[in-house]
Enzyme design. Structure first.
Site, short mmCIF file in Angstrom:
data_model
loop_
_atom_site.label_atom_id
_atom_site.label_comp_id
_atom_site.label_asym_id
_atom_site.label_seq_id
_atom_site.Cartn_x
_atom_site.Cartn_y
_atom_site.Cartn_z
N ARG A 55 0.84 -1.22 0.00
CA ARG A 55 0.00 0.00 0.00
C ARG A 55 0.86 1.26 0.00
NH1 ARG A 55 -5.31 -1.39 1.01
NH2 ARG A 55 -5.90 0.72 1.54
N ASP A 109 -3.58 7.65 3.89
CA ASP A 109 -2.79 8.27 2.81
C ASP A 109 -2.53 9.74 3.15
OD1 ASP A 109 -4.88 10.08 1.69
OD2 ASP A 109 -5.90 8.23 1.10
N GLN A 147 -10.10 9.32 8.23
CA GLN A 147 -9.84 7.93 8.61
C GLN A 147 -8.78 7.35 7.68
OE1 GLN A 147 -13.90 5.87 9.29
NE2 GLN A 147 -14.35 7.75 8.19
N LEU A 195 -20.99 7.93 -2.24
CA LEU A 195 -21.44 7.32 -3.49
C LEU A 195 -22.81 6.69 -3.33
CD1 LEU A 195 -20.25 7.07 -6.29
CD2 LEU A 195 -19.23 4.89 -5.63
N ASP A 196 -23.00 6.00 -2.20
CA ASP A 196 -24.33 5.43 -1.93
C ASP A 196 -24.65 5.61 -0.46
OD1 ASP A 196 -22.73 2.34 -2.81
OD2 ASP A 196 -22.52 3.51 -0.98
N HIS A 227 -6.74 7.35 12.16
CA HIS A 227 -6.34 5.94 12.03
C HIS A 227 -4.87 5.78 11.66
CE1 HIS A 227 -10.82 4.63 11.35
NE2 HIS A 227 -10.55 4.91 12.60
N SER A 241 -18.36 4.67 4.93
CA SER A 241 -19.49 3.74 4.96
C SER A 241 -20.27 3.78 6.26
CB SER A 241 -18.98 2.31 4.72
OG SER A 241 -18.05 1.97 5.73
N1 APR Z 1 -17.05 9.16 -3.91
C1 APR Z 1 -17.75 9.14 -2.76
N2 APR Z 1 -17.91 8.02 -2.01
C2 APR Z 1 -17.35 6.89 -2.47
C3 APR Z 1 -16.60 6.83 -3.66
C4 APR Z 1 -16.48 8.04 -4.41
N3 APR Z 1 -15.81 8.10 -5.55
N4 APR Z 1 -16.17 5.56 -3.84
C5 APR Z 1 -16.62 4.85 -2.79
N5 APR Z 1 -17.34 5.64 -1.97
C6 APR Z 1 -17.99 5.30 -0.70
C7 APR Z 1 -18.53 3.89 -0.65
O1 APR Z 1 -19.87 3.89 -1.12
C8 APR Z 1 -18.45 3.57 0.84
O2 APR Z 1 -19.66 3.90 1.51
O3 APR Z 1 -17.01 5.37 0.29
C9 APR Z 1 -17.33 4.48 1.36
C10 APR Z 1 -16.05 3.75 1.74
O4 APR Z 1 -16.32 2.90 2.80
P1 APR Z 1 -15.19 2.01 3.49
O5 APR Z 1 -14.43 1.27 2.45
O6 APR Z 1 -15.86 1.23 4.56
O7 APR Z 1 -14.19 3.08 4.11
P2 APR Z 1 -14.21 3.86 5.47
O8 APR Z 1 -15.60 4.24 5.88
O9 APR Z 1 -13.20 4.93 5.35
O10 APR Z 1 -13.65 2.77 6.47
C11 APR Z 1 -13.38 3.16 7.77
O11 APR Z 1 -12.35 1.08 8.33
O12 APR Z 1 -11.01 -0.58 7.49
C12 APR Z 1 -11.09 0.46 8.41
O13 APR Z 1 -9.42 1.83 9.31
C13 APR Z 1 -10.05 1.49 8.11
O14 APR Z 1 -10.25 3.88 7.97
C14 APR Z 1 -10.87 2.66 7.61
C15 APR Z 1 -12.18 2.46 8.33
#
Ligand code: APR
Length: 239
Positions: free
Chosen positions: A56, A94, A91, A203-204, A109, A179
């Protein structure tokens, strides 16, 4: 105290080429995310965990990974406001907010480009690979083993007092690309004051969409600049 708190998650960096966590199958080369992102996973297979973060980190440092329009819009917005009025709580591990020019950023994080000594807790800038044999950078001190400076599942997020203090007093709370599945980030929105305006840009629909008064569904690179433009029109009375 910041008037605007922006909570970002993996979704804001997705369009920069950094995959989200809970994408398709939730696996990394056949291993569950918990195996590569937990203290238990690290003690049972440190080499696997080091390699997961090495990959990563290398990807983050590759020339094709650059901040996108959403990072850029937040950084530009901060510059138009009085110093300290906008805080980004991310969170993400990067450095795309900083590379876009954001100054007031908290990484709850941890950070991929930092390493931490397991014994002393010292944190070092670390743009390199890490292995269990990586020597401690200050060999004159007690030698300790380094680990990625990442908050794993089951560990406490960083700077929570400062984050909660800001969230409890903000006028605007804007969550972007997250999410709503991982706590305590997911319930920061519940700590906002009653007068606070809560906006979700994702996104959703996320797991905690109902906690927001305004939900803007769409890609962060489009929706974040659009939201900031609408905010500026309302707050300056310009049209
Ligand atoms: N624009 C807006 N939202 C987006 C996009 C986009 N281009 N692409 C994806 N998403 C949304 C998805 O729909 C999802 O709801 O971003 C969200 C990403 O969710 P996760 O992958 O669960 O990421 P996150 O909420 O940051 O996770 C929290 O979990 O794994 C641990 O420590 C890690 O910081 C991370 C934490």
């Amino acid at each position: 105290m910041p008037k605007i708190v922006v909570l970002t998650g993996a979704g804001i960096s997705a369009e920069s080429g950094i995959p989200t966590f809970r994408g398709s199958d939730g696996l990394w080369e056949g291993h569950s995310i918990e195996k590569v992102a937990s203290p238990e996973g690290f003690s049972s297979n440190p080499d696997l965990v080091y390699e997961f973060y090495n990959q990563r980190r290398r990807r983050l440092l590759s020339p094709e990974i650059v901040p996108n329009a959403a990072h850029q819009a937040l950084a530009n917005w901060e510059q138009t406001l009085p110093p300290g009025d906008l805080l980004v709580v991310t969170q993400n591990v990067d450095n795309l907010h900083e590379r876009a020019g954001s100054k007031n950023v908290i990484h709850m994080h941890g950070e991929l480009l930092k390493a931490r000594c397991i014994d002393t807790g010292e944190v070092f800038e670390w743009p390199y690979d890490l292995t269990r044999d990586t020597p401690h950078p200050r060999a004159t001190k007690r030698l300790g083993r380094l680990r990625p400076h990442i908050v794993w599942f089951g560990e406490s997020p960083l700077y929570m007092n400062k984050i909660l203090e800001a969230v409890r007093h903000c006028d605007w709370f804007i969550a972007i690309g997250t999410s709503g599945k991982v706590y305590p980030a997911a319930n920061l929105v519940d700590a906002t004051p009653s007068f606070c305006r809560r906006v979700l840009i994702n996104l959703d629909a996320s797991d905690n969409s109902d906690d927001f008064q305004e939900v803007r569904l769409g890609a962060a690179s489009i929706e974040v600049p659009k939201f900031i433009r609408s905010f500026e029109v309302v707050s300056t009375g310009r049209c």
